[in-house]
Design a protein around this motif. Sequence first.
Motif, PDB file in Angstrom:
ATOM      1  N   SER A 294       0.828  -1.207   0.000  1.00  0.00           N
ATOM      2  CA  SER A 294       0.000   0.000   0.000  1.00  0.00           C
ATOM      3  C   SER A 294       0.859   1.252   0.000  1.00  0.00           C
ATOM      4  CB  SER A 294      -0.915   0.003   1.225  1.00  0.00           C
ATOM      5  OG  SER A 294      -0.147   0.209   2.404  1.00  0.00           O
ATOM      6  N   ASP A 295       0.184   2.389  -0.088  1.00  0.00           N
ATOM      7  CA  ASP A 295       0.862   3.682  -0.033  1.00  0.00           C
ATOM      8  C   ASP A 295       0.790   4.298   1.356  1.00  0.00           C
ATOM      9  OD1 ASP A 295       1.656   4.228  -2.911  1.00  0.00           O
ATOM     10  OD2 ASP A 295      -0.459   3.761  -3.161  1.00  0.00           O
ATOM     11  N   GLY A 296       0.351   3.510   2.319  1.00  0.00           N
ATOM     12  CA  GLY A 296       0.275   3.994   3.689  1.00  0.00           C
ATOM     13  C   GLY A 296      -1.044   3.619   4.333  1.00  0.00           C
ATOM     14  N   VAL A 297      -1.287   4.171   5.516  1.00  0.00           N
ATOM     15  CA  VAL A 297      -2.533   3.930   6.248  1.00  0.00           C
ATOM     16  C   VAL A 297      -3.316   5.237   6.347  1.00  0.00           C
ATOM     17  CG1 VAL A 297      -1.628   1.970   7.549  1.00  0.00           C
ATOM     18  CG2 VAL A 297      -1.380   4.290   8.472  1.00  0.00           C
ATOM     19  N   MET A 298      -4.560   5.128   6.733  1.00  0.00           N
ATOM     20  CA  MET A 298      -5.438   6.292   6.777  1.00  0.00           C
ATOM     21  C   MET A 298      -4.898   7.384   7.701  1.00  0.00           C
ATOM     22  SD  MET A 298      -8.269   7.132   5.269  1.00  0.00           S
ATOM     23  CE  MET A 298      -8.071   8.901   5.184  1.00  0.00           C
ATOM     24  N   ASN A 327      -9.855   1.848  13.631  1.00  0.00           N
ATOM     25  CA  ASN A 327      -9.046   3.051  13.803  1.00  0.00           C
ATOM     26  C   ASN A 327      -8.335   3.383  12.497  1.00  0.00           C
ATOM     27  OD1 ASN A 327      -6.214   1.804  13.853  1.00  0.00           O
ATOM     28  ND2 ASN A 327      -7.252   0.626  15.462  1.00  0.00           N
ATOM     29  N   ASP A 328      -7.706   4.548  12.442  1.00  0.00           N
ATOM     30  CA  ASP A 328      -7.104   4.991  11.182  1.00  0.00           C
ATOM     31  C   ASP A 328      -5.776   4.311  10.871  1.00  0.00           C
ATOM     32  OD1 ASP A 328      -5.559   6.241  13.077  1.00  0.00           O
ATOM     33  OD2 ASP A 328      -6.136   8.280  12.516  1.00  0.00           O
ATOM     34  N   LEU A 333      -4.324   2.448   2.278  1.00  0.00           N
ATOM     35  CA  LEU A 333      -4.664   3.239   1.096  1.00  0.00           C
ATOM     36  C   LEU A 333      -3.771   2.835  -0.058  1.00  0.00           C
ATOM     37  CD1 LEU A 333      -5.434   5.240   3.606  1.00  0.00           C
ATOM     38  CD2 LEU A 333      -5.707   6.897   1.757  1.00  0.00           C
ATOM     39  N   ILE A 334      -4.379   2.641  -1.207  1.00  0.00           N
ATOM     40  CA  ILE A 334      -3.635   2.326  -2.426  1.00  0.00           C
ATOM     41  C   ILE A 334      -3.994   3.373  -3.477  1.00  0.00           C
ATOM     42  CG2 ILE A 334      -3.201   0.618  -4.227  1.00  0.00           C
ATOM     43  CD1 ILE A 334      -4.056  -1.541  -2.275  1.00  0.00           C
ATOM     44  N   LYS A 349      -7.978   3.768  -3.178  1.00  0.00           N
ATOM     45  CA  LYS A 349      -8.730   2.573  -2.815  1.00  0.00           C
ATOM     46  C   LYS A 349      -8.430   2.236  -1.363  1.00  0.00           C
ATOM     47  CE  LYS A 349      -9.039  -2.375  -3.860  1.00  0.00           C
ATOM     48  NZ  LYS A 349      -8.552  -3.474  -4.721  1.00  0.00           N
ATOM     49  N   LEU A 350      -9.457   1.909  -0.594  1.00  0.00           N
ATOM     50  CA  LEU A 350      -9.283   1.550   0.812  1.00  0.00           C
ATOM     51  C   LEU A 350      -9.308   0.036   0.987  1.00  0.00           C
ATOM     52  CD1 LEU A 350     -11.573   4.186   2.584  1.00  0.00           C
ATOM     53  CD2 LEU A 350      -9.139   4.342   2.017  1.00  0.00           C
ATOM     54  N   VAL A 351      -8.382  -0.456   1.784  1.00  0.00           N
ATOM     55  CA  VAL A 351      -8.323  -1.892   2.085  1.00  0.00           C
ATOM     56  C   VAL A 351      -8.429  -2.054   3.601  1.00  0.00           C
ATOM     57  CG1 VAL A 351      -6.949  -4.000   1.964  1.00  0.00           C
ATOM     58  CG2 VAL A 351      -6.886  -2.359   0.069  1.00  0.00           C
TER      59      VAL A 351
END
Length: 396
Positions: A294-298, A327-328, A333-334, A349-351
Motif C-alpha cells: 500500500s501507499d500507507g494507512v489512513m 481506527n485509522d 490506502l492504495i 482505494k481503501l483496504v
Amino acid sequence: ISSAQKTDIKSNKVKVTKISERNKPYKNNLSNEEIKYYPWTKVSEIKGKIAALNGLPSKNIRVFFKNQELMNGLTMMDYGIPFKKHPEIFYEIFSYQKDYSLEIYGTFPCSSSLKRIIEDSIIGFTKGLKPKLLQDGTSGVYQIRNSDKETIAIFKPIDEEPFTPNNPKDYINQFGSETFKQGILSGEATIREEATYLLDSFNSKKKIKMKFDVPATTFVELCHKSFKSISEELKVMQNDEKIIRGGVIQAFLFENLRSNKNGIKGGIDDFYSNSFKYNYIPKKYGTFQKFIKSDGVMADYSYSLLTVEEAHKIMILDFRILNCDRNDENILLIKKRDKNSKNKEVFYKLVPIDHAYSFPSCLEIGDFDLCWTSWSQAQKPFTEEEKQYIDSIDII
C-alpha cells in the motif's frame, strides 16, 4: 447405549474423502470410500480403516468432520455425526518435517492465489527465512517472506493474541480471559479475521454484490522451530479423552470457545495442550492473510481525499461485522488512476485490515471505536446500489 440396544441398531456408512481431492466429482475421485460404522464406533477405528486403505500407519491419518478434527478416544456419536443419513468426513495424510510445516487447516476454503502464496512461503522456509515477528501492536503478528525476502503474507497465531499464554508483548494470561474489548475473550479474536473475509467472499457470490476488499485469508497450522511453545507457567488441560482440536472451529462457528472444562467440546486450552503435546516442533494455528502493498494507512492521509463510495464501503462493512475497533491505522490506502477519466485522475482505494475485534457477543460499540464517524462522507446519503445491498442482508 446398552448392549441390548446395540443389537437392534444396524450399521451405517460414512463417506471418507481425501481433503486434496474434495472438489472432484465423486465418480472421478479415487480417494472416495465408504466405511461402515455405528454410533459408538471410535474415531481411532475409522482412522485405522482409512490407514489400511492407504497402506499407512494410522498415526499418519487426520480426520475432519465439518472442519472439526476428530480425536481418537471419542466416538462418532460424541461428535454428533448424523447416523440416519450418509455423512461425509475428510481425511489427510501428514508427516511433519523437522524444522517447518505450513498447511491449510482441515477444509477451510483457500483461494488459488493464496495457495500459491503458501507454496512460495514454504520455499522461503527452505531458504532459511523464518517468520518475522512485528514489534507493533499488542499481539503476535508475523511477516512471511518468499525466497526473494519479500513479505507476501501475514500470520496471526491464536496463542499469541493479547491475554493468551504465548503473547510476545507481555499481555499474558489464560485463554478465555477478558481482553481490550468487551464481548471478545482471548483466543476468540484471530478466527474473526477469517470470518470477516468469508463474509466478504460470500458477498461476491450474491446477486446484489458489494466487495469490501478484505485481503484473502485462510486458516492454517504452521510449524517452525523458531516459534515459542506453550508457557510452562500457564499449563493447560492434559485430559486426552476430552481434548478436541476442533475447539478453534467451535470459535469459528461462534458456538462455544469460552471456558468449558468439563464438556466434550473442549475449549481452546484443550486444543492447544493436545496440539503441542504430539509434535516435534512448536505448532501454531491462526490466520494466514495475503500481504497488501500500500501507499500507507489512513492515519497518514486526510479523509478529504476519499470518494464517498470508498468511505461508505468501510462504513457498511463495519456495521455488517459489528466492528469494535476501526481506527485509522487499520485502513490501508492504495493510490489508483481512473482509466475511464480523461485526465486519468488519482483516487484512493481503501483496504480494511485487522478485524479481530468484530462479531462481539455483546453490543458495546461507541463512535470513538469507529474513526470514520467524523468524516464528512459519513453524512452523505447511500447510493441506490448501497441501499439495495443493505436491504438484501438477512439478519436472521
